[in-house]
Scaffold this active site. Structure first.
Site, PDB file in Angstrom:
ATOM      1  N   ASN A 185       4.422 -16.924  25.828  1.00 10.77           N
ATOM      2  CA  ASN A 185       5.636 -18.784  25.798  1.00 10.77           C
ATOM      3  C   ASN A 185       5.173 -18.075  24.626  1.00 10.77           C
ATOM      4  O   ASN A 185       5.940 -19.543  23.566  1.00 10.77           O
ATOM      5  CB  ASN A 185       5.303 -19.839  25.986  1.00 10.77           C
ATOM      6  CG  ASN A 185       6.270 -19.110  27.744  1.00 10.77           C
ATOM      7  OD1 ASN A 185       6.740 -18.360  27.956  1.00 10.77           O
ATOM      8  ND2 ASN A 185       5.645 -20.413  28.674  1.00 10.77           N
ATOM      9  N   ASP A 186       4.442 -17.635  23.507  1.00 13.36           N
ATOM     10  CA  ASP A 186       4.161 -17.801  21.590  1.00 13.36           C
ATOM     11  C   ASP A 186       3.593 -16.652  20.913  1.00 13.36           C
ATOM     12  O   ASP A 186       2.577 -16.067  20.068  1.00 13.36           O
ATOM     13  CB  ASP A 186       3.567 -18.994  21.426  1.00 13.36           C
ATOM     14  CG  ASP A 186       3.651 -19.786  20.235  1.00 13.36           C
ATOM     15  OD1 ASP A 186       4.822 -19.215  19.463  1.00 13.36           O
ATOM     16  OD2 ASP A 186       2.848 -20.463  19.497  1.00 13.36           O
ATOM     17  N   ILE A 187       3.714 -15.437  21.953  1.00 14.43           N
ATOM     18  CA  ILE A 187       3.960 -14.393  21.032  1.00 14.43           C
ATOM     19  C   ILE A 187       4.532 -14.124  20.043  1.00 14.43           C
ATOM     20  O   ILE A 187       5.290 -14.375  19.414  1.00 14.43           O
ATOM     21  CB  ILE A 187       4.356 -13.199  21.761  1.00 14.43           C
ATOM     22  CG1 ILE A 187       3.433 -13.229  23.183  1.00 14.43           C
ATOM     23  CG2 ILE A 187       4.406 -11.642  21.034  1.00 14.43           C
ATOM     24  CD1 ILE A 187       2.049 -12.903  23.302  1.00 14.43           C
TER      25      ILE A 187
END
Length: 242
Positions: free
Chosen positions: A76-78
């Site tokens: 969810n935060d690449i």
């Protein structure tokens, strides 16, 4: 910590050395890693990676995402700053920052957990999936949108919406990505991967290995020299430290 414990033994994630608590503090000790890809990109003379380095990084990131997703997690935060170097290792990239991660596989049934009809925004606006902007619950495919935006920024030095602050303007840029020069400068096989990401269903497993092979074939198709050393290995230590 629970996520990190599940990831131990893999070369793609930080090695946990020790953790615990005393009367006043909780502590966690892990291996020293870095710099991150964002800092390294900005350290290069043109603030971007060569296409050869970009493609190798893209392949390694896919290997990492394949393992993370196979374990049953969504990140969810690449983004570039969440990939750190592990110098001197064949597995030269390490994924960090699991604060927004979630499990998407039910450990009891081994099946995907039911998605919510609506979810609050998760991630970093610059790299987040379009689905995050419209309030959809995120799945594996959304990490891959972020992966692709990361690749474009590493190869071109910027994203067309980097200067935007409002989500509507950012979404407009993402919707028009296939017409951007940065997208068109990518090898055709890599461009085609974006279409395959868009075709993924909520729980459709990505064909990571085929995409890694497609990127490898791009070297020959596009006449790109396979790098004998990565761009950051050509930098002086002082440039990297700065």
């Amino acid at each position: 910590l629970s996520f990190m414990l599940c990831l131990q033994g893999s070369p793609h994630f930080p090695h946990l050395i020790e953790f615990g608590e005393d009367s006043q503090n909780r502590y966690l000790v892990q291996e020293l890693l870095g710099p991150n890809l964002s800092s390294l990109r900005r350290s290069t003379p043109e603030s971007k990676f060569s296409m050869g380095t970009t493609l190798r990084v893209a392949q390694q990131m896919l290997r990492i995402l394949k393992e993370y997703h196979t374990i049953g997690f969504i990140h969810n935060d690449i983004k570039p700053s969440n990939f750190l170097l592990r110098p001197g290792s064949e597995n030269f990239l390490v994924l960090i920052d699991f604060g927004l991660s979630k499990a998407y596989i039910d450990p009891k049934t081994g099946k995907p957990i039911r998605v919510k009809p609506f979810s609050a925004f998760k991630g970093t606006k610059k790299y987040a999936s379009p689905n995050a902007h419209i309030g959809l619950d995120l799945t594996v495919r959304d990490d891959l949108y972020s992966w692709f935006y990361t690749i474009i920024e590493l190869s071109s030095g910027t994203l067309s919406w980097s200067h935007e602050k409002e989500k509507v303007a950012i979404m407009k840029g993402k919707r028009g990505i296939v017409k951007s020069q940065a997208f068109l400068d990518l090898p055709k096989r890599v461009q085609d991967i974006y279409a395959k990401i868009e075709e993924l269903g909520i729980f459709t497993p990505p064909d990571y290995d085929t995409w890694i092979d497609e990127i490898e074939q791009s070297f020959d198709d596009a006449g790109i020299e396979r790098p004998k050393e990565y761009d950051w290995e050509k930098l002086s230590p002082s440039d990297v430290m700065r």
